[in-house]
Every structure is written in C-alpha cells, then in structure tokens.
Design a protein around this motif. Structure first.
Motif, PDB file in Angstrom:
ATOM      1  N   LEU A 341     -10.458  -9.995 -68.481  1.00 41.80           N
ATOM      2  CA  LEU A 341      -9.420 -10.975 -68.139  1.00 41.80           C
ATOM      3  C   LEU A 341      -8.160 -10.317 -67.584  1.00 41.80           C
ATOM      4  CD1 LEU A 341      -9.949 -13.299 -71.213  1.00 41.80           C
ATOM      5  CD2 LEU A 341     -10.529 -13.809 -68.849  1.00 41.80           C
ATOM      6  N   VAL A 342      -8.324  -9.097 -67.063  1.00 38.92           N
ATOM      7  CA  VAL A 342      -7.168  -8.341 -66.574  1.00 38.92           C
ATOM      8  C   VAL A 342      -6.393  -9.142 -65.529  1.00 38.92           C
ATOM      9  CG1 VAL A 342      -6.470  -6.242 -65.351  1.00 38.92           C
ATOM     10  CG2 VAL A 342      -8.302  -6.153 -67.058  1.00 38.92           C
ATOM     11  N   GLU A 343      -7.115  -9.761 -64.608  1.00 41.17           N
ATOM     12  CA  GLU A 343      -6.433 -10.514 -63.529  1.00 41.17           C
ATOM     13  C   GLU A 343      -5.602 -11.662 -64.076  1.00 41.17           C
ATOM     14  OE1 GLU A 343      -8.040 -11.777 -59.524  1.00 41.17           O
ATOM     15  OE2 GLU A 343      -9.792 -10.790 -60.402  1.00 41.17           O
ATOM     16  N   LEU A 344      -6.143 -12.328 -65.083  1.00 40.07           N
ATOM     17  CA  LEU A 344      -5.428 -13.458 -65.688  1.00 40.07           C
ATOM     18  C   LEU A 344      -4.157 -12.958 -66.386  1.00 40.07           C
ATOM     19  CD1 LEU A 344      -5.806 -16.598 -66.543  1.00 40.07           C
ATOM     20  CD2 LEU A 344      -6.554 -15.650 -68.717  1.00 40.07           C
ATOM     21  N   VAL A 345      -4.303 -11.881 -67.130  1.00 40.37           N
ATOM     22  CA  VAL A 345      -3.159 -11.331 -67.868  1.00 40.37           C
ATOM     23  C   VAL A 345      -2.101 -10.831 -66.876  1.00 40.37           C
ATOM     24  CG1 VAL A 345      -2.437  -9.527 -69.495  1.00 40.37           C
ATOM     25  CG2 VAL A 345      -4.609 -10.731 -69.851  1.00 40.37           C
ATOM     26  N   ASP A 346      -2.529 -10.135 -65.835  1.00 41.72           N
ATOM     27  CA  ASP A 346      -1.577  -9.637 -64.828  1.00 41.72           C
ATOM     28  C   ASP A 346      -0.821 -10.786 -64.173  1.00 41.72           C
ATOM     29  OD1 ASP A 346      -2.282  -7.102 -65.395  1.00 41.72           O
ATOM     30  OD2 ASP A 346      -3.490  -6.750 -63.586  1.00 41.72           O
ATOM     31  N   LYS A 347      -1.562 -11.857 -63.916  1.00 49.67           N
ATOM     32  CA  LYS A 347      -0.927 -13.022 -63.284  1.00 49.67           C
ATOM     33  C   LYS A 347       0.150 -13.599 -64.204  1.00 49.67           C
ATOM     34  CE  LYS A 347      -0.976 -16.002 -59.848  1.00 49.67           C
ATOM     35  NZ  LYS A 347      -0.754 -15.564 -58.456  1.00 49.67           N
ATOM     36  N   ALA A 348      -0.176 -13.663 -65.502  1.00 50.15           N
ATOM     37  CA  ALA A 348       0.800 -14.195 -66.462  1.00 50.15           C
ATOM     38  C   ALA A 348       2.051 -13.320 -66.491  1.00 50.15           C
ATOM     39  CB  ALA A 348       0.179 -14.267 -67.856  1.00 50.15           C
ATOM     40  N   LEU A 349       1.840 -12.019 -66.434  1.00 45.92           N
ATOM     41  CA  LEU A 349       2.989 -11.107 -66.484  1.00 45.92           C
ATOM     42  C   LEU A 349       3.817 -11.205 -65.211  1.00 45.92           C
ATOM     43  CD1 LEU A 349       1.219  -8.029 -68.158  1.00 45.92           C
ATOM     44  CD2 LEU A 349       2.825  -9.640 -69.232  1.00 45.92           C
ATOM     45  N   ALA A 350       3.144 -11.505 -64.095  1.00 38.28           N
ATOM     46  CA  ALA A 350       3.859 -11.581 -62.817  1.00 38.28           C
ATOM     47  C   ALA A 350       4.594 -12.910 -62.643  1.00 38.28           C
ATOM     48  CB  ALA A 350       2.868 -11.389 -61.671  1.00 38.28           C
ATOM     49  N   MET A 351       4.140 -13.952 -63.334  1.00 40.02           N
ATOM     50  CA  MET A 351       4.782 -15.267 -63.166  1.00 40.02           C
ATOM     51  C   MET A 351       5.971 -15.429 -64.111  1.00 40.02           C
ATOM     52  SD  MET A 351       1.583 -17.798 -62.356  1.00 40.02           S
ATOM     53  CE  MET A 351       2.649 -19.237 -62.132  1.00 40.02           C
ATOM     54  N   SER A 352       6.794 -16.419 -63.820  1.00 33.23           N
ATOM     55  CA  SER A 352       8.082 -16.526 -64.543  1.00 33.23           C
ATOM     56  C   SER A 352       7.929 -16.856 -66.020  1.00 33.23           C
ATOM     57  CB  SER A 352       8.934 -17.605 -63.870  1.00 33.23           C
ATOM     58  OG  SER A 352       8.335 -18.865 -64.078  1.00 33.23           O
ATOM     59  N   GLY A 353       6.945 -17.651 -66.361  1.00 33.99           N
ATOM     60  CA  GLY A 353       6.873 -18.152 -67.735  1.00 33.99           C
ATOM     61  C   GLY A 353       7.946 -19.192 -67.973  1.00 33.99           C
ATOM     62  N   PHE A 354       8.034 -19.719 -69.196  1.00 29.77           N
ATOM     63  CA  PHE A 354       9.067 -20.709 -69.524  1.00 29.77           C
ATOM     64  C   PHE A 354      10.411 -20.009 -69.693  1.00 29.77           C
ATOM     65  CE2 PHE A 354       5.221 -23.010 -70.961  1.00 29.77           C
ATOM     66  CZ  PHE A 354       5.427 -24.207 -70.283  1.00 29.77           C
ATOM     67  N   GLN A 355      11.456 -20.629 -69.167  1.00 32.84           N
ATOM     68  CA  GLN A 355      12.790 -20.033 -69.231  1.00 32.84           C
ATOM     69  C   GLN A 355      13.519 -20.378 -70.529  1.00 32.84           C
ATOM     70  OE1 GLN A 355      13.700 -17.821 -66.791  1.00 32.84           O
ATOM     71  NE2 GLN A 355      11.583 -18.239 -66.184  1.00 32.84           N
ATOM     72  N   SER A 356      13.114 -21.482 -71.161  1.00 37.49           N
ATOM     73  CA  SER A 356      13.836 -21.903 -72.370  1.00 37.49           C
ATOM     74  C   SER A 356      12.862 -22.562 -73.346  1.00 37.49           C
ATOM     75  CB  SER A 356      14.921 -22.906 -71.985  1.00 37.49           C
ATOM     76  OG  SER A 356      14.297 -23.998 -71.340  1.00 37.49           O
TER      77      SER A 356
END
Ligand code: SF4
Ligand code: SF3
Length: 541
Positions: A341-356
C-alpha cells in the motif's frame, strides 16, 4: 446492451447506457465474461467428477462474477483480462482431463468458446451473446433465470469475501457452477427454476455463515462501540466498501505514520471489531447517505481506497486520489494489491489532510449477534413486560431514488416502544437519528454490513427460540431496501428460510414478471412498501 439487474434500472432495463454509467462496450464485455464463465463451469464440474479439485478456478469464478455486479468494474481492459483468464482456466482443466483420458465433450457452445484477439472482437462477441438467459423462453422462465443469475452473483460476491478470510465450501462452488451451466438452457419447467432459486437462497445462507465465521475469527466479535462522525486535523485516508481485511492492511501499513483512517459507507461497522478498533489511528466515519458519495469523495482531503463496493464510479475531477482493490476497477484509477500500500500511504502524506478538528456527533455500531444475544435476557424480559412491543428489521441498500426517503420516514415514525435492527448501507438514511433507548437498550441497533445478514438471521432465530415460536410468529417485521445483486441473494435466503410478509422497496425488481410475483406473494406474502404511515398502521394495527 440490455441490463436490468439493479433497482435503479430504467424502465424494464437499461438499453443505451446504464443509469449507473455502464456503457454498452462494458456491458458487452460483462455479458461475454458471464458466457465464458458458463463454459468454464462445465469444465470445473467435470473436473470434480474426475476427482480433480479445481480450487483456483472456483475462486477465480467468484472474483470474475463479482466484477459484473452493479458498479464494481467498468474497466474494459480488466474485463478482457478476466475473459482471457477464464478461457485459460478452462483449457488447463481440459488438458488435465485429457491427461486422464477423460476427454470432455460438451454440446453447449459456451464450453467451446474461443476468446477473440482484440478488445473489439470481444465486444462484438459480447453483443452477439447478450445476457445469459434464454431469450426464447416464456417471460416467466426468463424472469426466474434472471432471479437465479442475479442471486448467484450475490453468492459469488459473498463467497469471494469469505474465501479471502480462509472460509470456503465446495458446495457453494458446485452450486454456482451448476447454476451457470443451467441459466440460458431451454428448460421450461417453472418448478425447476423455482427450486433453483430457493436453492440459491440456501447456498447463500451457507455462504453468509462462512463469511460470518471468517470475519469473527479474524477480527473478533463486534462489540458496542461509539464512532465519531467528525474529523480531526491531520493526514487522512478514507476506506470504503465491504472488505475488512483490506481495511486491516491499511491500518497496519499506516501504523505510527500520523495518518488517521476513516471509514465510508459499508465500512462503518468495522469500528466495532476488536482486532480493528485496537488501532489508535482508526479514527472515525466520514460520509452519510449514498447519494452524497461523489461530493464526499471529492471533498475528502486524502486518498480513498475503494474496496469491493456498490458505489458510483468516481468522477474525473478527483480520480487521481482514488485507488481500488480486488475486482473493483475503473478506467484511469490505480489498482492496488493490499499487501503493498506504499502508493496509498505516499498519497496520504502528499495530500493536505484535514486542517482542523470538527465535531459532528457520533453513532453506535457493534450490535451483531454476539452483542444482541448477550443482552437477550433483557430484551426478552422487555417483550414480556410489554415495554418492547415490536421489532423492525430495516435493512438493505441505499441508492439515489427519491422513494428511499420512505425508510427514513418509517424509522422516524416508529413508536418509542419498538426496537429497530438495521444493516447494510440503507441505514445511512437514518443512522444518526436520536431514537433513545428502552431500559438501557438503544432503540436503533446496527447489526453491521449487508455482509452480516447471517447475524440478523441468527438474532431472529434466537428470539423465536426464546419465545418458542417460529420467526414468522415473532413481533418482528422485515422492511428491506434493495439495490443490487447481493441484496437479491439475501432476499432469496430469507425466502428459503420461509420468512413471510417481507416488505420490499423502494421498487420491486424489474426482472420479476407479474406471474412470478404472484407465486412469491402466494407462498411468502411478500409485498412492496407503500407509505410509511400505511405500513406502520398495517404492521402495528
Ligand atoms: Fe442499469 Fe443497474 Fe445494469 Fe447499471 S447495473 S446498467 S443501472 S440495470
Ligand atoms: Fe446493498 Fe450493495 Fe449497500 Fe452492502 S448489497 S448493502 S448496496
């Protein structure tokens, strides 16, 4: 193309393009895949007779059939791959049989089908074949063949889930293959098809039992658990669909990485399983009813993993953050094997995620058979003392039709001395309603996914046992919503068990002719839903 397998079909069947977005080429490839699988089924059955265990083919058939369920696979290349593999498996079995001097000779042309070279060849062949049912048969026979075919599709989906968890039974595979070799045959005896349809319900019960064993032995018995509907600041991954094992892989792959994992849709009940809820970064649930899926996916600030699902094809605007597993596939989306699942995890790390952080309330899950039967004494005492007057099982699928508001309204209007058991994704219409409790027992009990129908059946059976009566004599009404073929399989199981007076909605299947409906009404008193008020009045008097 002609497809009438789901609840949202256009009047009588989708012909130019699916309401689901399935295009004619994809439909032709799915038809051809079913035709090729019919051919493979002849060989797999013959192999069994010769003492060969066609294990790989058995599992493959279920996965390939799963790819033809509503919304699962719209990817022509992937469907081509399934067709080619089907022929490959068939040829392998044929060689094995020839090696044993058991040269198979089948009259059915499906058994001798040769895959064309190009995708275009396959599409043309699929168009020539059309849907597997015998179009020259009387309408009622066609209807029963369709019910069987769609029920078997549901069985294959559940059998695929169960097999992933190490639970298999040859009886299931044999029935699936027998059904495939029969659908489309010129057998015109109504009783033969009625028996096959009920047998499909019986086999589905076994399949659901295996799936229940698979889930509970891998992840423990669900326990009542509060799930937050909000989110918290930080990187995020959304997991949708039904595959708990895929979710576990995601939880493992993200442990200690500061990524929060959220469930979507049918993955909600995962929060109740001890072996999944133990992960501290398994945070909460994101998303409500089915019709909001596109917006919810679009707005989610992290990647999305679509495990075997009944959801809509993702839009182009957010395709690049959606990954799929198993038989799920759409053009342009990255397909993952969940052991990497490396690609999925990398994508999560590259995306903003929730700010608050955001609080949006919470819901309770985890009322599968073990939890409910754990408080059975209290429930039974409640019924005997008259504080619980009636049980409703409001279960099944969600979908886009406006008529599905019926289920919300019905649940809202149930009197305070009744208990509602729910399962499937239809519950997103009402899962966050405050319905209160009776003597500490919540009035709304979430039994789980549609995959947990076995649990609901066990709860009903245990209640009947406690009251020394049949399930039909209990103060219990089943009000079911259906959308796709897994729901057809579950419905057939309930009919096989002799459950009467099921109310089905939001509309009745397009593939049931009036005469077949008459049979169902006569034997099972099945009825379409009317209005929430009328139905409640009819049920409660
Ligand atoms: Fe139509 Fe449903 Fe078939 Fe899609 S799956 S083409 S909506 S009947
Ligand atoms: Fe129905 Fe797929 Fe959701 Fe899983 S069977 S409940 S739609």
């Amino acid at each position: 193309m002609f497809c009438n397998q789901c609840e949202q079909t256009s009047k009588g069947g989708c012909i130019n393009v699916g309401v689901c977005g399935k295009n004619p080429d994809t439909a032709a490839l799915q038809d051809l895949l079913l035709y090729a699988l019919k051919g493979l089924s002849f060989y797999a059955l013959e192999a069994r007779k010769a003492g060969i265990n066609p294990k790989q083919a058995d599992r493959f058939i279920c996965e390939a059939v799963f790819s033809t369920l509503t919304n699962v696979n719209f990817n022509p290349e992937k469907l081509q791959e399934y067709i080619e593999k089907t022929v490959l498996f068939r040829n392998q079995i044929s060689e094995q049989l020839q090696g044993m001097d058991k040269v198979p000779a089948f009259n059915d042309p499906a058994a001798n089908y040769l895959a064309g070279e190009s995708l275009q060849d396959l599409i043309e062949e699929g168009n020539r074949q059309g849907l597997l049912v015998d179009r020259r048969a009387p309408a009622d026979i066609q209807s029963l063949q369709e019910i069987l075919l769609y029920g078997v599709k549901g069985v294959c989906a559940y059998a695929y889930h169960a097999a992933l968890l190490g639970q298999e039974d040859e009886k299931i595979y044999t029935f699936v293959q027998e059904a495939f070799t029969r659908v489309g045959s010129h057998e015109n005896d109504l009783d033969f098809w009625l028996n096959m349809v009920l047998k499909c319900g019986e086999i589905n019960l076994l399949t659901m039992e295996l799936l229940d064993t698979g889930n509970t032995s891998a992840f423990g018995h669900p326990v009542p658990t509060q799930v937050t509907l909000g989110h918290k600041a930080g990187k995020a991954i959304l997991v949708s669909g039904h595959d708990l094992l895929d979710l576990k892989h995601v939880l493992e792959a993200t442990a200690g990485q500061d990524i929060n994992i959220y469930t979507h849709g049918e993955m909600l009940p995962a929060h109740g399983y001890p072996e999944l809820k133990k992960y501290p970064h398994f945070y909460g649930h994101y998303g409500r009813a089915w019709q909001n899926q596109q917006k919810e996916f679009e707005n989610f600030p992290g990647p999305i993993l679509m495990t075997t699902n009944c959801l809509m094809m993702p839009k182009d605007s957010y395709k690049d953050k959606v990954f799929t597993t198993g038989p799920v596939s759409y053009p342009g989306l990255t397909h993952l094997k969940t052991d990497n699942l490396v690609e999925l995890v990398d994508k999560a790390l590259a995306m903003s995620g929730f700010q608050s952080d955001e609080e949006q309330g919470n819901v309770m899950v985890g009322f599968a058979r073990n939890s409910v039967l754990g408080v059975a004494d209290k429930v039974i005492a409640g019924v005997k003392a008259g504080v619980i007057k009636h049980f409703f099982l409001v279960g099944g699928c969600d979908g886009a039709r406006a008529g599905r508001n019926y289920f919300t309204e019905l649940v809202e209007k149930t009197p305070a001395d009744t208990v509602i058991l729910t399962l499937g994704c239809g519950k997103f219409r009402f899962f966050d309603k405050e319905l209160g409790a009776i003597d500490g027992i919540p009035r709304l009990l979430d039994v789980g996914q549609c995959n947990d129908s076995y649990s609901a059946i066990q709860i009903a059976a245990a209640l009947a046992n406690a009251f020394e009566c049949g399930v039909n004599d209990l103060p219990l009404s089943m009000i079911l919503s259906w959308y796709e073929q897994k729901a057809v399989a579950v419905l057939l199981t309930l009919l096989y068990l002799g459950i009467k007076n099921i109310r089905l909605g939001p509309t009745l299947p397009a593939f049931i002719t009036p005469a077949v409906l008459d049979v169902l009404v006569k034997h099972f008193a099945i009825k379409p839903v009317s209005s929430a008020d009328e139905d409640l009045k009819a049920i409660l008097g």
